[in-house]
Motif scaffolding. Structure first.
Motif, PDB file in Angstrom:
ATOM      1  N   UNK A 191       0.834  -1.204   0.000  1.00 58.75           N
ATOM      2  CA  UNK A 191       0.000   0.000   0.000  1.00 58.75           C
ATOM      3  C   UNK A 191       0.871   1.258   0.000  1.00 58.75           C
ATOM      4  N   UNK A 192       2.018   1.209   0.662  1.00 59.51           N
ATOM      5  CA  UNK A 192       2.928   2.354   0.688  1.00 59.51           C
ATOM      6  C   UNK A 192       3.515   2.623  -0.697  1.00 59.51           C
ATOM      7  N   UNK A 193       3.904   1.558  -1.398  1.00 62.64           N
ATOM      8  CA  UNK A 193       4.426   1.725  -2.753  1.00 62.64           C
ATOM      9  C   UNK A 193       3.337   2.278  -3.677  1.00 62.64           C
ATOM     10  N   UNK A 194       2.123   1.831  -3.486  1.00 61.92           N
ATOM     11  CA  UNK A 194       1.021   2.338  -4.301  1.00 61.92           C
ATOM     12  C   UNK A 194       0.718   3.800  -3.990  1.00 61.92           C
ATOM     13  N   UNK A 195       0.840   4.181  -2.725  1.00 67.69           N
ATOM     14  CA  UNK A 195       0.657   5.585  -2.353  1.00 67.69           C
ATOM     15  C   UNK A 195       1.735   6.446  -3.005  1.00 67.69           C
ATOM     16  N   UNK A 196       2.955   5.937  -3.042  1.00 69.53           N
ATOM     17  CA  UNK A 196       4.033   6.683  -3.701  1.00 69.53           C
ATOM     18  C   UNK A 196       3.707   6.890  -5.174  1.00 69.53           C
ATOM     19  N   UNK A 197       3.200   5.856  -5.838  1.00 65.57           N
ATOM     20  CA  UNK A 197       2.822   5.987  -7.241  1.00 65.57           C
ATOM     21  C   UNK A 197       1.693   6.997  -7.428  1.00 65.57           C
ATOM     22  N   UNK A 198       0.698   6.929  -6.544  1.00 65.46           N
ATOM     23  CA  UNK A 198      -0.433   7.842  -6.654  1.00 65.46           C
ATOM     24  C   UNK A 198       0.014   9.293  -6.471  1.00 65.46           C
ATOM     25  N   UNK A 199       0.896   9.522  -5.514  1.00 67.96           N
ATOM     26  CA  UNK A 199       1.402  10.869  -5.277  1.00 67.96           C
ATOM     27  C   UNK A 199       2.144  11.395  -6.497  1.00 67.96           C
ATOM     28  N   UNK A 200       2.942  10.540  -7.105  1.00 68.47           N
ATOM     29  CA  UNK A 200       3.686  10.927  -8.311  1.00 68.47           C
ATOM     30  C   UNK A 200       2.740  11.314  -9.439  1.00 68.47           C
ATOM     31  N   UNK A 201       1.739  10.493  -9.696  1.00 67.03           N
ATOM     32  CA  UNK A 201       0.838  10.746 -10.819  1.00 67.03           C
ATOM     33  C   UNK A 201      -0.009  11.994 -10.585  1.00 67.03           C
ATOM     34  N   UNK A 202      -0.568  12.128  -9.395  1.00 64.72           N
ATOM     35  CA  UNK A 202      -1.409  13.290  -9.114  1.00 64.72           C
ATOM     36  C   UNK A 202      -0.611  14.589  -9.169  1.00 64.72           C
ATOM     37  N   UNK A 203       0.687  14.509  -8.887  1.00 73.53           N
ATOM     38  CA  UNK A 203       1.539  15.698  -8.947  1.00 73.53           C
ATOM     39  C   UNK A 203       1.855  16.113 -10.375  1.00 73.53           C
ATOM     40  N   UNK A 204       1.670  15.183 -11.321  1.00 70.55           N
ATOM     41  CA  UNK A 204       1.984  15.470 -12.732  1.00 70.55           C
ATOM     42  C   UNK A 204       0.875  14.911 -13.622  1.00 70.55           C
ATOM     43  N   UNK A 205      -0.357  15.120 -13.192  1.00 68.97           N
ATOM     44  CA  UNK A 205      -1.497  14.454 -13.831  1.00 68.97           C
ATOM     45  C   UNK A 205      -1.583  14.714 -15.324  1.00 68.97           C
ATOM     46  N   UNK A 206      -1.521  15.965 -15.743  1.00 66.46           N
ATOM     47  CA  UNK A 206      -1.729  16.295 -17.159  1.00 66.46           C
ATOM     48  C   UNK A 206      -0.636  15.709 -18.047  1.00 66.46           C
ATOM     49  N   UNK A 207       0.535  15.453 -17.467  1.00 68.26           N
ATOM     50  CA  UNK A 207       1.612  14.826 -18.233  1.00 68.26           C
ATOM     51  C   UNK A 207       1.359  13.335 -18.385  1.00 68.26           C
ATOM     52  N   UNK A 208       1.035  12.681 -17.276  1.00 68.14           N
ATOM     53  CA  UNK A 208       0.805  11.239 -17.316  1.00 68.14           C
ATOM     54  C   UNK A 208      -0.465  10.869 -18.073  1.00 68.14           C
ATOM     55  N   UNK A 209      -1.493  11.707 -17.977  1.00 61.73           N
ATOM     56  CA  UNK A 209      -2.796  11.393 -18.590  1.00 61.73           C
ATOM     57  C   UNK A 209      -3.241  12.566 -19.454  1.00 61.73           C
TER      58      UNK A 209
END
Length: 263
Positions: A191-209
């Motif tokens: 769950x911690x690794x998944x939280x790290x991934x979520x934080x990364x994506x939400x911080x750069x949302x328009x780039x990733x998606x």
């Protein structure tokens, strides 16, 4: 048309140089080719799968397995993905409209289209419903496994490794020993690794998606031999369902890679 024929004929933009080339270019003479068709590059599944591939990169190389991946996004998405995950940019291709996914007949996910909603709004609604387990079998069970731990799975974070997953403070692998021990997947560890991934994506949302219309599209795994025969395939049926055995997503290779190619 078979899965191999579709993959062999596919050309997409390569992240490393921006060139549009064959997906299997450079794979000639390889003992096995592992082709991963990922959902959005900002999706939990794509990021987590890439983490496992980096973890097992040396073993894959020793076994003579060449990896190619295609994810939904544009080149900027791919570059950000590779910087974060360490996945090699010359092995990653991007598909902006999920066209390859449709050619392969991969699961599009929940596709409700309520009146009055724009396509992207509907995609968000469908994604939230899938995260709740609707039309996404196994998702809630897999989320729970991330919190409760799994003695069938290996330890994910080394004792001296430091994980930064805001808003949590930095944690070392040894910290997880306090809630479960060591040598296997401890409670909260995944769950911690998944939280790290979520934080990364939400911080750069328009780039990733760059286009949210494909949020629910799922992916697939295809293992080919050097002659183009399909040795194995897995078609994702839900979020966090990118592998037949989530405790060890690459376990299928053990029964399908000839011993002669193993070091």
């Amino acid at each position: 048309m078979s899965s191999y024929e579709i993959l062999a004929q596919t050309q997409r933009q390569r992240v490393s140089d921006g060139e549009t080339v064959s997906l299997l270019k450079g794979c000639e003479g390889s003992a096995q080719i592992l082709v991963l068709v990922w959902p959005q590059l900002g999706d939990f599944d794509s990021l987590e799968y890439a983490w496992w591939l980096q973890r097992e990169a040396e073993t894959l190389s020793q076994r003579g397995i060449v990896v190619r991946a295609v994810g939904i996004g544009d080149r900027a998405s791919g570059q950000k993905f590779c910087t974060y995950t360490g996945f090699p940019a010359d092995s990653l291709f991007v598909d902006e409209t999920a066209a390859l996914h449709r050619e392969l007949g991969l699961y599009q996910g929940l596709t409700l289209n309520p009146p009055g909603l724009q396509p992207r709004q509907a995609a968000w609604l469908n994604l939230m419903l899938m995260c709740a387990g609707i039309a996404s079998p196994g998702t809630l069970r897999e989320v729970l496994r991330g919190y409760t731990g799994d003695r069938r799975a290996p330890q994910l974070i080394g004792d001296d490794e430091v994980v930064k997953a805001g808003p949590l403070p930095p944690l070392t692998g040894k910290a997880f020993n306090l809630v479960g021990g060591s040598g296997f997947q401890r409670p909260i560890e995944l769950a911690t690794l998944r939280l790290r991934n979520m934080t990364e994506v939400l911080s750069h949302w328009s780039t990733y998606v760059p286009n949210a219309a494909y949020l629910t599209q799922r992916g697939g795994t295809f293992l080919l031999d050097g002659q183009g025969n399909l040795l194995y395939e897995h078609r994702d049926r839900g979020i966090l369902g990118f592998a037949e055995t989530m405790a060890n997503p690459l376990a299928f290779l053990d029964d399908r890679v000839p011993a002669a190619t193993q070091a």
